[in-house]
Enzyme design. Structure first.
Site, short mmCIF file in Angstrom:
data_model
loop_
_atom_site.label_atom_id
_atom_site.label_comp_id
_atom_site.label_asym_id
_atom_site.label_seq_id
_atom_site.Cartn_x
_atom_site.Cartn_y
_atom_site.Cartn_z
N GLY A 155 0.86 -1.18 0.00
CA GLY A 155 0.00 0.00 0.00
C GLY A 155 0.89 1.22 0.00
N HIS B 125 8.92 -3.39 -6.72
CA HIS B 125 8.33 -3.11 -8.05
C HIS B 125 9.38 -2.44 -8.95
CE1 HIS B 125 4.24 -3.89 -6.49
NE2 HIS B 125 4.53 -3.09 -5.49
N GLU C 278 9.35 -7.46 -9.80
CA GLU C 278 8.18 -8.27 -9.45
C GLU C 278 8.44 -9.73 -9.84
OE1 GLU C 278 4.88 -6.35 -11.39
OE2 GLU C 278 4.88 -4.70 -9.95
N SER D 101 5.97 -5.43 -0.87
CA SER D 101 5.95 -4.03 -1.31
C SER D 101 6.23 -3.07 -0.14
CB SER D 101 4.61 -3.77 -2.00
OG SER D 101 4.63 -2.59 -2.73
N ALA D 102 5.27 -2.26 0.30
CA ALA D 102 5.51 -1.36 1.43
C ALA D 102 5.96 -2.15 2.66
CB ALA D 102 4.25 -0.56 1.75
#
Lengths: 234, 234
Positions: free
Chosen positions: B90, B159, B194, B122-123
């Protein structure tokens, strides 16, 4: 009377630095002999001196002298004595940190609100918005605040990029990011595509250039605004 | 013994949430009955409850119960009593702000350094690095600090995206942004594409998955590291 240009980018693909903006700069800086250049965003880590030289070369066809703000012992005084300003692109976190730490953000805002011509490109346009919270840049330094000049009653997203079709990448699109911003704040956002700029003359704010802008208002579906139309947001 | 997975993304194009990571999760969370889910990054502004449900559905095939950290009156105590952790993706600014304001960053670091399994996507992977200053996210909120857990001696760029050929866009590439970071700090950066993840077992750190990573060290040319090789950075 405010006299401002906030451009998405300094440079169009395959063109020279600032060349597409020369006609706009000629009008904006009409009668100006010297522009103070604010080099703090330092794209790619370029030195303040080198960045100022690059700006000076681009202004040469207009016969306007460019001086770097970093050269003055008191940059606040230099802004107060200056005729007109140009803030170049680079990293917005770096630019905003420097302007706050040198207590220049309010001085610059005051001078521009009182009518001195201002040109911003990319990061230099971001600081014309209400805050820098819709920048695309990496947080490479920690600024004491995200507040910026609020020369216009909205935020900008320079280099606005539409989703690229068929890209299997799962990172957030620009639109997704701006919508996430609106889960936190109601400030409208102008997604400004490369080739377009915002022109402020007094209380009139107009989208100019070759491309439409994508407008994001809180709790509304995003929509397109054609160039050469007023931007009515608050 | 540290037992950590930091993944570039939760989801591959065209696949279900976390599905490509299930074999890795099965090993990482072997013997675990319940995972505490840290939902603070809220992708797209999703509610903590809805985000937790999404995680729970993805963990169902492993017969592991998922509970949202936001549900506990004392989240710090919940971390201390928890068996294992998953932090979803997020907005990294939102996640880091919340973790600092609730004084959870150090508690979580302590528990993970002492061997409780940790999955980040991710985050949630960004906060495993030294700081969040190579995130791709927009600064939609102002965190009290950019410091993160430092579970690995480098930063991540999840990413990670290679320059897209023939794109006439002039915004900075990911590589340019990371090089700008290195004008300010010497912390190495792993550009994690990714489909790949970082596996930490004790003092061993390995790149795993289907794609090479792009490694950025201060004052060195960036280079590629193939998957299933150790990451030797400090």
């Amino acid at each position: 009377m405010k006299n401002i240009v906030l451009a998405s980018t300094s440079t169009l693909h395959g063109e020279e630095y600032l060349s597409y903006l020369l006609p706009v700069m000629k009008e904006l800086f009409g009668g100006v002999r010297e522009v103070l250049f604010i080099p703090y965003a330092r794209p790619g880590g370029i030195s303040h001196d080198d960045y100022t030289e690059r700006a000076a070369a681009a202004f040469a066809p207009l016969h306007i002298k460019v001086t770097g703000l970093h050269r003055f012992p008191s940059p606040a005084e230099a802004l107060q004595n200056g005729e007109a300003f140009f803030t170049g692109g680079g990293n917005t976190f770096l630019l905003v940190k420097q302007l706050h730490e040198l207590a220049l953000m309010d001085v610059l805002r005051h001078e521009v609100e009182n009518g001195k011509p201002y040109l911003g490109t990319s990061a230099g346009s971001n600081i014309g918005g209400c805050n820098m919270q819709t920048t695309n840049d990496m947080p490479i330094v920690y600024p004491p605040s995200f507040e910026t000049m609020g020369l216009v009653p909205f935020n900008l997203n320079p280099h606005y990029l539409d989703p690229i079709p068929d890209l299997p990448h799962m990172g957030e699109t620009r639109e997704t990011r701006i919508r996430e911003f609106h889960t936190q704040q109601q400030t409208p956002v102008v997604g400004l595509r490369e080739g377009s700029w915002i022109r402020v003359k007094g209380s009139e704010i107009t989208l100019e250039g070759t491309r439409s802008a994508r407008i994001f208002e809180h709790d509304k579906a995003p929509y397109e605004l054609s160039p050469w139309h007023p931007i009515a947001l608050s």
